[in-house]
Structures are given as structure tokens and as C-alpha cells.
Design a protein around this motif. Structure first.
Motif, PDB file in Angstrom:
ATOM      1  N   PHE A  26     -37.245  -1.417  20.410  1.00 15.00           N
ATOM      2  CA  PHE A  26     -37.842  -0.772  19.273  1.00 15.00           C
ATOM      3  C   PHE A  26     -36.748   0.183  18.729  1.00 15.00           C
ATOM      4  CE2 PHE A  26     -41.426  -3.015  21.290  1.00 15.00           C
ATOM      5  CZ  PHE A  26     -42.019  -3.780  19.971  1.00 15.00           C
ATOM      6  N   PRO A  27     -36.753   0.674  17.513  1.00 16.80           N
ATOM      7  CA  PRO A  27     -35.874   1.640  17.246  1.00 16.80           C
ATOM      8  C   PRO A  27     -36.649   2.959  17.532  1.00 16.80           C
ATOM      9  CG  PRO A  27     -35.909   0.099  15.314  1.00 16.80           C
ATOM     10  CD  PRO A  27     -36.957  -0.499  16.607  1.00 16.80           C
ATOM     11  N   SER A  28     -37.843   3.143  17.731  1.00 17.08           N
ATOM     12  CA  SER A  28     -38.518   4.227  18.077  1.00 17.08           C
ATOM     13  C   SER A  28     -38.117   4.760  19.568  1.00 17.08           C
ATOM     14  CB  SER A  28     -40.064   3.946  18.006  1.00 17.08           C
ATOM     15  OG  SER A  28     -40.426   2.792  18.676  1.00 17.08           O
ATOM     16  N   GLN A  29     -37.729   3.626  20.336  1.00  7.82           N
ATOM     17  CA  GLN A  29     -37.375   4.054  21.772  1.00  7.82           C
ATOM     18  C   GLN A  29     -36.062   4.793  21.491  1.00  7.82           C
ATOM     19  OE1 GLN A  29     -37.395  -0.232  23.097  1.00  7.82           O
ATOM     20  NE2 GLN A  29     -38.032   0.752  24.760  1.00  7.82           N
ATOM     21  N   ILE A  30     -35.076   4.258  20.683  1.00  7.55           N
ATOM     22  CA  ILE A  30     -33.860   5.147  20.635  1.00  7.55           C
ATOM     23  C   ILE A  30     -34.238   6.509  20.154  1.00  7.55           C
ATOM     24  CG2 ILE A  30     -31.669   4.780  19.329  1.00  7.55           C
ATOM     25  CD1 ILE A  30     -31.998   1.973  19.389  1.00  7.55           C
ATOM     26  N   GLU A  31     -35.191   6.411  19.110  1.00  5.24           N
ATOM     27  CA  GLU A  31     -35.159   7.926  18.518  1.00  5.24           C
ATOM     28  C   GLU A  31     -35.940   8.810  19.858  1.00  5.24           C
ATOM     29  OE1 GLU A  31     -37.756   8.082  15.179  1.00  5.24           O
ATOM     30  OE2 GLU A  31     -38.182  10.009  15.510  1.00  5.24           O
ATOM     31  N   HIS A  32     -36.848   8.216  20.314  1.00  2.15           N
ATOM     32  CA  HIS A  32     -37.331   8.991  21.246  1.00  2.15           C
ATOM     33  C   HIS A  32     -36.458   9.735  22.433  1.00  2.15           C
ATOM     34  CE1 HIS A  32     -40.862  10.233  23.799  1.00  2.15           C
ATOM     35  NE2 HIS A  32     -40.223   9.545  25.139  1.00  2.15           N
ATOM     36  N   THR A  33     -35.403   8.600  22.745  1.00  5.60           N
ATOM     37  CA  THR A  33     -34.391   8.988  23.624  1.00  5.60           C
ATOM     38  C   THR A  33     -33.308  10.200  23.289  1.00  5.60           C
ATOM     39  OG1 THR A  33     -34.454   6.825  24.625  1.00  5.60           O
ATOM     40  CG2 THR A  33     -32.556   8.125  25.052  1.00  5.60           C
ATOM     41  N   LEU A  34     -33.276   9.825  21.772  1.00  2.63           N
ATOM     42  CA  LEU A  34     -32.036  10.887  21.442  1.00  2.63           C
ATOM     43  C   LEU A  34     -32.842  12.302  21.102  1.00  2.63           C
ATOM     44  CD1 LEU A  34     -30.351   8.711  18.689  1.00  2.63           C
ATOM     45  CD2 LEU A  34     -29.637   9.299  20.837  1.00  2.63           C
ATOM     46  N   MET A  35     -34.172  12.099  20.823  1.00  3.18           N
ATOM     47  CA  MET A  35     -34.701  13.577  20.886  1.00  3.18           C
ATOM     48  C   MET A  35     -34.749  14.437  22.043  1.00  3.18           C
ATOM     49  SD  MET A  35     -36.150  14.265  17.510  1.00  3.18           S
ATOM     50  CE  MET A  35     -35.648  13.268  16.199  1.00  3.18           C
ATOM     51  N   GLY A  36     -34.440  13.673  23.284  1.00  2.58           N
ATOM     52  CA  GLY A  36     -34.524  14.416  24.518  1.00  2.58           C
ATOM     53  C   GLY A  36     -32.980  14.966  24.846  1.00  2.58           C
ATOM     54  N   ILE A  37     -32.043  14.740  23.905  1.00  2.00           N
ATOM     55  CA  ILE A  37     -30.735  15.330  24.306  1.00  2.00           C
ATOM     56  C   ILE A  37     -30.400  16.288  23.136  1.00  2.00           C
ATOM     57  CG2 ILE A  37     -28.396  14.554  24.520  1.00  2.00           C
ATOM     58  CD1 ILE A  37     -29.465  11.570  24.837  1.00  2.00           C
TER      59      ILE A  37
END
Lengths: 433, 145
Positions: free
Chosen positions: A339-350
Motif C-alpha cells: 500500500f502506498p500508505s505503508q511507504i509514506e508511513h515509513t518515509l515519515m519516520g526518516i
């Protein structure tokens, strides 16, 4: 004010279930006799209104899909004559024909009251100045929020979308205390404000943001809250369910779905089986009091989970967690669901990468490839190639462990990825070309 | 101590995607601002690179490029005058190696009348002190203005 309508918002669960059952029963009898479409569908499913004897019997009713609305374009699913309608809205036809929704006066009333309850639960009310930066017009966002905000006695600035510098000037001059828009547009407003030398946090009275119409993440919420100094609330709705109509309360622990207006089910998108509270699946809704365009077991396509405990705020209605993605946004990459949201979620933590990203899916030599393009932040920019390579490696490793799929990462110059004023479109799937 | 600061030279470093026209955009901006590029190198990785340059007006270059949306930073480097004969580079590299100072990258500047090595090292101040002690000639930052 704590509740807009405490009698219904704090209704005991038992009583709410009895009310829902009564409304469902009435709806099903009405549709069986009034609507050719529902009559035929129920016959095909072998179910008669008399078979609805408990609230759970809703599961006997057939599902309804977005394609049903498109196939009956423009108004062949309406159950009232045109002279009963006070308004149309039309959803954008991104995947084919647009869909048309219609409203009776009572539909508008229910929609408006739903938002009035929601906005009050976010701590807004008389004295607030609410800037509505959703599009006004055929899209339901602008007018929906507008009516809801007026109903609670707030002052509305109907800015609609676009002309961002002017939005920021008006926000300051008219002392807006809240804004309603898409999360990506609020990020854009924040960036433009900084370029103008305006700090949303320090130079405006903004304290609440009602954000929706596209999926966003908890980490994005934290960033927005910290950066812009507002409490950011998730809002949910689609044009088939009137429009935007449910939000989180000030506890920010899930979106309250007013049970007298809608019956929520979570369905396994693969098996069509109902899932218990706490399990992730496709949001499916029956709108209990809709007159012009009845909606029964509508498969919205949004992925979420439901919780049915009483909220700390005292409201008893079920809640859904933030939308995690769309059934049809789901990318299948080398057989794995992403899901694109998983990618967003991961990037927001970097912290080394910015808020914008782009996903490019392609097929090279019969193998799917996933490329994630990110902007480096100014703080993270180093003159040493090795440092930059390490950032890229870190992003790739975090994505790999979150998605279980190997992702290539590209660092791009700041400000070069596309920005969005409406719904963000961050996925480029070249496999279809 | 104060003397050492004179030898710290502000290099501008620019993040750039590795695609046609990026260097031209940077160079054109420098031309428009009438900024002279004295020494320059490109470090490339897969997909992106860092352009490093010594210019005569580093603050102005920084603001111009930042306004254009580039990501720019300042980095302290040192400029060492080499003997323009065999063994010139070896002498400098050996002195720094003996003092346990690491050279992270280097590029050459062949100006008016000198062969100059631009160095980024892990500890610029120590490097300056070490080289001065060994009678190596360093260029002052004012040389590049």
C-alpha cells in the motif's frame, strides 16, 4: 460545548443497536417496494425484507459497488422524483464515467447535522473562524464543510482551493482558527507560507485542521501538528455517503461513525466475509436514513479497521481507524501486496527525507521493480558522497523491512517532486503502459 | 589560532541530480551573478552528484542557488601550494598521512602562477597547523576573492 447532540451521541450501545435495527428494517421494506434495482438484487440474492429479523441480518443483503452507480448513470438509482431534490454533486470520473449523487432537503439536513456533531467533537463552535479550503462546486468537500461549520455557529471563510498566497493572507487577516482541506494541501500552504516569511505556528491563530479526502498517516499528523502548531483531525466520507461527514473527536482515537446515520461493516475483500472488530478489511456502509440515493452495503474500497468500545470522550458510536489505503490502490509487486500508505508511513519516520515522495512501479525483464523517489532535507545534505549513499541505503533498508519488497531509492533535488492541491497522485505504474 | 582561520576556505557544495542540463543551470546562474568559478569538481554517485566549487563571491553564489531551489552548503577546505615538479603531491600527502589526517577528497587548481591542491580533510585546523609547521605554503582565503 461537549456534544452537539448529547442525546444521540452518548446513547447507550443497546439502544443504538435497537435504533439501527428499526431504521434498517424500514429502509429495506421501503427499497423492496420503491426501487427496481434493490428489488431485483434482493430477489437474486434470495432475501425478502421479512428475513431481516436482527441487526446482523444486514449480512444477508447483497453488496453494492461503485460500478452500480456508474452503470445507472446519471440518476437511475434515485428513489425520489427530481422535484424532491435540492442538489446534485458529481464525483470526478478518474476511472471512467463520473457518478452523480442527489440530495433531498432531509438528506442535506442529516449531512449537515453529522458534520455539526463532528466539528463540535473537535472542539470547534461559535466564535471559531473556519477556512474551508476544500473545492466548492461539484465536489462535496467545500459545500459539505461549509454547511456544517455554519450550523455550529462558526464563521466560514469559503476560500475553496488554489491561490495559496491569498489563502494565507486571509488566514491572517480574518484570524482563522481552523482550516479544512486535504493534508497535502495543508503541507503546501505551510511551505508557501514559509516562503512568504509567515510561520503558521507563530503568526496565525490556526489551532485545528480538519484533514481528509486522501489517505494520510499518523506520522504525517505528528509532523503537521509540530510544524504548524495545530491539532490535526482526520475526516472521512465519500460522495455516496453524502460527502465528508465523520471525524475524530478531540481524543484523536479513531473516526466516530454516527450509528443512527450509518451501519459499518468491515469485509474481507478477497472472500467477502464480514470481519470482526479489530481486523483490517474493506469498509462497507449502509446509510440508514438516506432518501434520494439509498446506499446499502456499499463496498467503498477503503481499507480500515473498526473498533466498538466506548471512546474516552463518552461517545458510544463505533469508530474506524484512519484509512490505510484503497483496495484498488494496492500495488502487487512481485506477488506482495504493497500500500502506498505503508511507504509514506515509513518515509515519515526518516528525518533525512522530506514530506514528498513518488512511487514508480515498472517491469524490467519480466520482474516488477519498485522505485521510491524522495527529496533530501536541507539539514541532511552533506558534501560527502558517502553520507548521501548512507542515507539512500537507510531509506532502502527501512522500506525493505516494512514492505518485504526490495525498493530502489532515488534522492532528488528539493522541490522537484510534484506538489498537489487536491488529491495527491504519488504512484506512477508504468506496467500498464 | 587566528592565523589558522585565514586558511579556511569556504567551498560551496551543490546537490544535483545526475541528468542533462543541471550543471548548465548552475553555471548559467553564476554567469548571471557575474561570479567567477576558480576551481571546481563533480563527485558522482549513481543517480546524483555533488558539485563543489571555489568562487570569488561564495555568499552571493549560495543565495542565488538557494533561491533557484538548489540544495547548497558551505564546506571548509584548504588550498595547498605544491611544488610544480615530481614529488610535489607526495610531499603533501605524506605530511598529512604521518599526522594521521585523512584526505576525504581533493581536486586541483592551476591558477595564475601556481599549482594548488584543494583538499577536504577530516580536521581542517589540524591540517593547517601541521602543514604550516612543515613550511608548506597554504593559500589564504582572500586569495580566492
Amino acid at each position: 460545548m461537549k456534544c452537539w447532540d448529547p442525546r444521540i451521541e452518548e446513547i447507550p450501545k443497546e439502544e443504538l443497536h435497537r435504533l439501527q435495527y428499526r431504521l434498517l428494517k424500514t429502509l429495506v421494506y421501503k427499497l423492496y417496494s420503491l426501487s427496481d434495482f434493490y428489488h431485483r438484487r434482493m430477489k437474486e440474492a434470495g432475501v425478502h425484507p421479512d428475513d431481516i429479523r436482527t441487526l446482523e441480518d444486514v449480512q444477508k443483503l447483497p453488496f453494492m459497488y461503485k460500478s452500480d452507480l456508474r452503470d445507472h448513470y446519471p440518476d437511475r438509482l434515485f428513489t425520489v422524483p427530481q422535484e424532491e431534490l435540492v442538489r446534485y454533486h458529481v464525483s470526478s470520473g478518474t476511472t471512467g464515467k463520473p457518478t452523480v449523487v442527489g440530495y433531498t432537503q432531509r438528506d442535506i439536513e442529516n449531512w449537515t447535522n453529522s458534520l455539526a456533531r463532528a466539528l463540535v467533537s473537535c472542539g470547534l463552535g461559535r466564535g471559531d473562524v473556519i477556512q474551508v479550503s476544500y473545492g466548492y462546486g461539484l465536489f462535496t468537500g467545500g459545500l459539505g464543510l461549509h454547511y456544517g461549520a455554519e450550523r455550529i455557529g462558526a464563521t466560514v471563510i469559503p476560500t475553496s482551493t488554489g491561490n495559496t498566497e491569498r489563502q494565507i493572507e486571509l488566514m491572517m487577516d480574518l484570524k482563522a482558527t481552523a482550516i479544512a482541506c486535504t493534508p497535502s494541501y495543508l503541507l503546501h500552504i505551510g511551505e508557501v507560507a514559509e516562503k512568504m516569511g509567515v510561520s503558521i505556528k507563530n503568526d496565525t491563530r490556526l489551532r485545528a485542521a480538519i484533514l481528509g479526502a486522501e489517505p494520510w498517516s499518523e506520522r504525517m499528523r505528528n509532523r503537521i501538528q509540530e510544524w504548524l502548531g495545530v491539532k490535526a483531525y482526520d475526516i472521512y466520507g465519500t460522495s455516496e455517503l453524502y460527502g465528508p461527514l465523520f471525524t475524530e473527536c478531540h481524543e484523536q482515537q479513531g473516526i466516530h461513525i454516527w450509528g443512527d446515520l450509518a451501519l459499518v461493516e468491515i469485509i474481507d475483500p478477497e472472500t467477502n466475509a464480514p470481519l470482526p472488530a479489530g481486523e483490517r478489511g474493506e469498509l462497507t456502509m449502509t446509510v440508514l436514513q438516506k432518501e434520494a440515493l439509498p446506499i446499502v452495503r456499499f463496498r467503498i474500497g477503503d481499507i480500515t479497521t473498526m473498533r466498538d468500545d466506548v471512546c474516552a470522550c463518552g461517545r458510544t458510536h463505533p469508530r474506524i481507524t484512519r484509512i490505510e489505503g484503497r483496495v484498488d490502490d494496492m500495488l502487487i509487486i512481485r506477488g506482495i501486496n504493497v500500500f502506498p500508505s505503508q511507504i509514506e508511513h515509513t518515509l515519515m519516520g526518516i528525518p533525512e527525507v522530506g514530506r514528498e515522495f513518488q512511487i514508480v512501479v515498472d517491469r524490467k525483464a519480466e520482474l516488477d521493480s519498485l522505485l521510491v523517489r524522495v527529496e533530501l532535507t536541507h539539514e541532511a545534505f552533506s558534501d560527502r558522497i558517502k553520507d548521501l549513499m548512507n542515507i539512500r541505503k537507510k531509506v532502502a533498508e527501512r522500506l525493505q523491512s516494512a514492505l518485504l519488497v526490495n525498493a530502489e531509492v532515488e534522492l532528488v533535488e528539493p522541490g522537484t517532486l510534484p506538489r498537489f492541491e487536491g488529491k495527491a497522485k504519488r504512484v506512477v505504474d508504468r506496467r500498464k503502459l | 589560532m587566528n592565523q589558522i582561520e585565514h586558511y579556511l576556505i569556504k567551498q560551496i557544495s551543490i546537490f544535483s541530480e545526475n541528468r542533462p542540463g543541471r550543471l548548465a543551470a548552475i553555471a548559467q546562474a553564476m554567469q548571471e551573478e557575474r561570479i567567477n568559478i576558480l576551481a571546481f569538481s563533480i563527485a558522482e554517485a549513481d543517480g546524483f552528484g555533488v558539485v563543489r566549487a571555489l568562487v570569488d563571491h561564495s555568499e552571493r553564489a549560495y543565495h542565488k542557488l538557494t533561491d533557484m531551489g538548489f540544495m547548497v552548503s558551505f564546506t571548509d577546505v584548504i588550498a595547498v601550494r605544491m611544488r610544480d615538479e615530481p614529488g610535489g603531491l607526495y610531499e603533501i600527502a605524506r605530511i598529512l598521512g604521518d599526522a594521521n589526517i585523512n584526505i576525504e577528497y581533493a581536486y586541483a587548481y592551476t591558477g595564475k602562477d601556481a599549482a594548488v591542491l584543494i583538499l577536504r580533510v577530516n580536521n581542517a585546523r589540524d591540517a593547517i597547523a601541521t602543514l604550516l609547521k612543515r613550511n608548506v605554503t597554504l593559500m589564504e582565503s582572500s586569495f580566492f576573492k
